[in-house]
Each structure stands twice: as structure tokens, then as C-alpha cells.
Design a protein around this motif. Structure first.
Motif, PDB file in Angstrom:
ATOM      1  N   GLN A 164      40.080  13.836 -44.124  1.00  0.00           N
ATOM      2  CA  GLN A 164      40.128  13.013 -45.018  1.00  0.00           C
ATOM      3  C   GLN A 164      38.418  12.645 -46.139  1.00  0.00           C
ATOM      4  N   LYS A 165      38.068  13.367 -46.855  1.00  0.00           N
ATOM      5  CA  LYS A 165      37.208  12.174 -47.570  1.00  0.00           C
ATOM      6  C   LYS A 165      36.776  11.301 -47.101  1.00  0.00           C
ATOM      7  N   VAL A 166      35.707  10.741 -46.827  1.00  0.00           N
ATOM      8  CA  VAL A 166      34.984   9.335 -47.064  1.00  0.00           C
ATOM      9  C   VAL A 166      35.369   8.682 -47.685  1.00  0.00           C
ATOM     10  N   PRO A 167      34.750   7.692 -47.961  1.00  0.00           N
ATOM     11  CA  PRO A 167      35.652   6.507 -49.556  1.00  0.00           C
ATOM     12  C   PRO A 167      34.179   6.967 -50.059  1.00  0.00           C
ATOM     13  N   LEU A 168      33.951   6.283 -51.553  1.00  0.00           N
ATOM     14  CA  LEU A 168      33.129   6.235 -52.118  1.00  0.00           C
ATOM     15  C   LEU A 168      32.560   4.764 -51.783  1.00  0.00           C
ATOM     16  N   ALA A 169      33.457   3.830 -52.157  1.00  0.00           N
ATOM     17  CA  ALA A 169      32.951   2.665 -51.672  1.00  0.00           C
ATOM     18  C   ALA A 169      34.658   2.065 -50.805  1.00  0.00           C
ATOM     19  N   PRO A 170      33.782   0.181 -50.368  1.00  0.00           N
ATOM     20  CA  PRO A 170      35.000   0.206 -50.174  1.00  0.00           C
ATOM     21  C   PRO A 170      35.105  -1.562 -51.047  1.00  0.00           C
ATOM     22  N   ASN A 171      36.595  -1.680 -50.871  1.00  0.00           N
ATOM     23  CA  ASN A 171      37.326  -3.024 -51.028  1.00  0.00           C
ATOM     24  C   ASN A 171      37.755  -3.161 -52.850  1.00  0.00           C
ATOM     25  N   LEU A 172      38.624  -1.929 -53.150  1.00  0.00           N
ATOM     26  CA  LEU A 172      38.509  -1.833 -54.665  1.00  0.00           C
ATOM     27  C   LEU A 172      39.283  -2.767 -55.137  1.00  0.00           C
ATOM     28  N   GLN A 173      38.382  -3.433 -56.166  1.00  0.00           N
ATOM     29  CA  GLN A 173      38.959  -4.027 -57.047  1.00  0.00           C
ATOM     30  C   GLN A 173      39.012  -4.102 -58.660  1.00  0.00           C
ATOM     31  N   ASN A 174      40.440  -4.532 -59.279  1.00  0.00           N
ATOM     32  CA  ASN A 174      40.270  -4.486 -60.960  1.00  0.00           C
ATOM     33  C   ASN A 174      39.875  -6.226 -61.626  1.00  0.00           C
ATOM     34  N   ILE A 175      38.233  -5.553 -62.664  1.00  0.00           N
ATOM     35  CA  ILE A 175      38.225  -6.663 -63.313  1.00  0.00           C
ATOM     36  C   ILE A 175      38.767  -5.752 -65.178  1.00  0.00           C
ATOM     37  N   ASP A 176      38.831  -7.268 -66.059  1.00  0.00           N
ATOM     38  CA  ASP A 176      38.338  -6.878 -67.091  1.00  0.00           C
ATOM     39  C   ASP A 176      37.129  -6.554 -67.734  1.00  0.00           C
TER      40      ASP A 176
END
Length: 397
Positions: free
Chosen positions: A385-397
Motif C-alpha cells: 500500500q502506498k502512503v497517503p499524500l495528506a490526512p483528513n480529506l474534506q470537501n469545500i466549495d
């Protein structure tokens, strides 16, 4: 009957002595009246008989009619009651659905874009991976928790950068952050003007004369740390921050005094722990304040809570871990003997904390051996498994 004592002669003699009666009517009239009396029926007889028959019929049928009326009324009442109940149930179900949708929308604020998988009973990834980004760019904002004790890194994907500088996109989109909805402190947008000086790899930060960032130790510390962490997370080339107040060099901070500049350092070698915002069962991943010499020390720190900061162990769902080793920028761990391992959201987020911690130490992949489960959420444990780019994804407008 007693026999009359009068003889026929005596009766005849008596009648002769009575006054004489004469009928002056015309004989034709008398005859006509006699004929009419023979033909005429009593006018009340037939209607009377009909009335009596109707009355008898009423008394005979009345009980059945009353029963039928009651049955019809009861059925109608029952049908109305049933319909009312169905409407009430429908309204209740509608209210429950609205509440679920409301709860679902709040939970989406904490967990990003994969509520469909949660609704199906599956687990979701909470971090940002290569496949998520495509042609966009990842930006990370460090946001204080409601007690202003720790900072939580929240990441977003901005697709429409229009070849603008990273600082322009960063400052523009901080206005769209939803900290309160995400269970964090309302800190953004920063009330500063930021300018990028690419020649000196510096960000110029100008604050207004009446700025509030010098009021209180927690506010000052968070302000400086957020600037450093935000800039370091979004640009690897910036080395320094220079301050000014309304165009005049320097910034006055109560506990730091007058400050002209601040170094930006790429901080690494932290461990990731869980932070649960109020009302959410899915935690954020955030770094420890401490740094560690190697990943083994970091993994040990991940096994314990830090209650003074509101942080929870991030590895409990995966424990015990065996044979932790690093070979060619790949972390190897064994789950041998872990028969209680469960495929759920907590274990998925726990595995992501291990991936993010591996990234802190410059590792690029994680390999799991001896797992009783073939998958943990969306992660296929038979693959690296590749490590993530960044933690805690959230969507914003």
C-alpha cells in the motif's frame, strides 16, 4: 233476549199515532246517493293498511339496518384510523429520514466524500491518495481544536487553480473552510495579507494595526504555528516568513514581544494519533507534538492515549503488531496471531494512521503479512500500500 210484550196490532196502532214525516228530496237525488254509497271505498283504508305494513316492516328490519349502519360506520372509522396511522407512520418515517440525512450530512463534514460506502456498511479512506487528486492540487490547513490545545491537519483538493500561485489559491480557499461543521475551532480566514517573494523563498505577512493575534498565549502560539505548518505543508521551497504591521516591519505579540521573521521548517518524524470531534465516531488523524528517532519509537507512542490533549491511541484496532522492519523505503509489519482483527471503520482509520506515520519517516509503502483478513476496508492486504499524500480529506466549495 226478553220477548216483546207488544202485539202487532198494538205496534201498528202506535205508529199511526206518531207525527208524519215527509221527504222533500227529489227521487233521482236519493237514487244517485244510494249508488255512490255502494261504489265508494273508505278513503283511509288502503293508506292505513300500507302504513301499518311499513311500520311492521320497519320493526322487522330495523335491527339489521342498525347493525349494517354500525358495521359500515365502524369500517369507515377503522379505514380512517388505518389511513391516519399510515400517514402518521409515513410522517414519522419521513422525519426519521430527514434526521438521518441531517446526521449523514454532519458526518460527511467529518469524513469527506465517501458516505456512499458508509451507507452500504463499508469502510472509507479518510486521507488523500494519488488516485484522488487527478489534475487537482492538495492543500492542507491546520485548524485548532475547540479547546485550542492541538492543531488538526485538514486537507482539500482544489481542481481549478488556473495556473495561479499556490499562495493565491491557498489564501482564496481558506474563506471556504467549514471549521465549525467539522467540529473544530472557527479560526479561518486569517485576517492578514500574504505576498509571495519567490526570489528569497519568503512569504510576507502583513497584519492590520488592530489585529487580534497578540491577545493571549494560546492565540499567539496557534497563529505562529498555523502559519509555519500551513506554509510548510503546501510549499517545500519556502524557508522564511517576514512580518509587518500595516506596512511597518515587525509584529507585536504579547508573549513573544516584537517579531520580524520566522523560520519555516519541514517538520517530520511524528506519530499520528486519533482525535474525535464531538458527535463523530470517525476520528481525525493528527500528529504528536513529540518527534521520534525511528518508526519503532513512533509505533510505541501510537499504542497509548494522551488524555491531557484529548488524543486516543490509533493502533489499538490493529494490535498486536509483530516483526516491524524497514527495507528500501517500505515498512513491513506482521499481524500474526491477531484473531480479533475486524474489518470496520476503526480498523481502516487505524491502518491509515500507520500509513501516515510511515510517511513521516520518509517511507513510501507499507506491506502487511500474516493477516487473518484479506482486506481492511478498501485496502487489499495482499498488495503493498502506498502512503497517503495528506490526512483528513474534506470537501469545500
Amino acid at each position: 233476549m226478553k220477548k216483546s210484550e207488544w202485539s202487532d196490532r198494538e205496534l201498528e196502532e202506535l205508529l199511526r199515532q206518531m207525527p208524519r214525516i215527509q221527504d222533500h228530496r227529489d227521487p233521482r237525488d236519493i237514487y244517485q246517493n244510494l249508488s255512490l254509497k255502494k261504489r265508494k271505498r273508505k278513503p283511509w283504508l288502503l293508506p292505513g293498511i300500507a302504513a301499518v305494513a311499513a311500520l311492521l316492516l320497519f320493526f322487522i328490519l330495523a335491527p339489521k339496518l342498525m347493525d349494517g349502519t354500525n358495521i359500515s360506520f365502524d369500517q369507515t372509522t377503522e379505514e380512517k384510523s388505518s389511513a391516519t396511522k399510515e400517514i402518521a407512520v409515513a410522517d414519522k418515517d419521513s422525519n426519521i429520514l430527514l434526521k438521518k440525512e441531517d446526521a449523514s450530512s454532519k458526518e460527511q463534514a467529518y469524513t469527506g466524500t465517501a458516505q456512499t460506502e458508509l451507507a452500504k456498511g463499508g469502510s472509507i479512506k479518510t486521507a488523500v491518495y494519488d488516485a484522488d487528486v487527478e489534475s487537482g492540487k492538495v492543500f492542507t490547513y491546520w485548524i485548532p481544536d475547540p479547546q485550542a490545545q492541538i492543531l488538526i491537519p485538514v486537507s482539500t483538493i482544489i481542481n481549478d487553480t488556473e495556473e495561479q500561485s499556490w499562495l493565491t489559491v491557498y489564501t482564496k480557499n481558506m474563506e471556504n473552510l467549514k471549521e465549525a461543521e467539522w467540529g473544530l475551532s472557527d479560526f479561518y480566514p486569517l485576517k492578514v495579507t500574504m505576498v509571495l517573494d519567490e526570489k528569497t523563498n519568503t512569504v510576507l505577512v502583513d497584519v492590520p494595526a488592530d489585529h487580534q493575534y497578540g491577545q493571549g498565549a494560546a492565540t499567539e502560539t496557534n497563529f505562529l504555528n498555523i502559519l509555519k505548518k500551513d506554509i510548510a505543508s503546501n510549499s517545500s521551497s519556502i524557508k522564511k516568513i517576514k512580518f509587518s504591521t500595516n506596512g511597518v516591519p515587525g509584529i507585536e505579540l504579547g508573549n513573544y514581544g516584537s517579531m520580524n521573521e520566522l523560520d519555516v521548517v519541514q517538520e517530520t518524524k511524528h506519530a499520528f494519533l486519533f482525535y474525535y470531534p464531538e458527535g463523530s465516531e470517525i476520528p481525525y488523524l493528527t500528529t504528536t507534538k513529540e518527534t521520534f528517532n525511528d518508526i519503532n519509537q513512533a509505533i510505541e507512542a501510537m499504542k497509548s492515549d494522551q488524555p491531557q490533549l484529548g488524543l486516543k491511541s490509533s493502533l489499538k484496532p490493529l494490535l498486536p503488531l509483530h516483526d516491524v522492519s524497514v527495507i528500501d523505503k517500505t515498512l513491513y509489519v506482521s499481524l500474526k496471531g491477531n484473531t480479533s482483527l475486524q474489518d470496520n471503520q476503526q480498523t481502516t482509520t487505524s491502518f491509515e494512521s500507520l500509513l501516515m506515520t510511515a510517511k513521516e519517516f520518509g517511507l513510501e509503502k507499507v506491506v502487511v503479512k500474516d493477516s487473518v483478513l484479506p482486506h481492511i476496508g478498501p485496502f487489499d492486504l495482499s498488495l503493498e500500500q502506498k502512503v497517503p499524500l495528506a490526512p483528513n480529506l474534506q470537501n469545500i466549495d
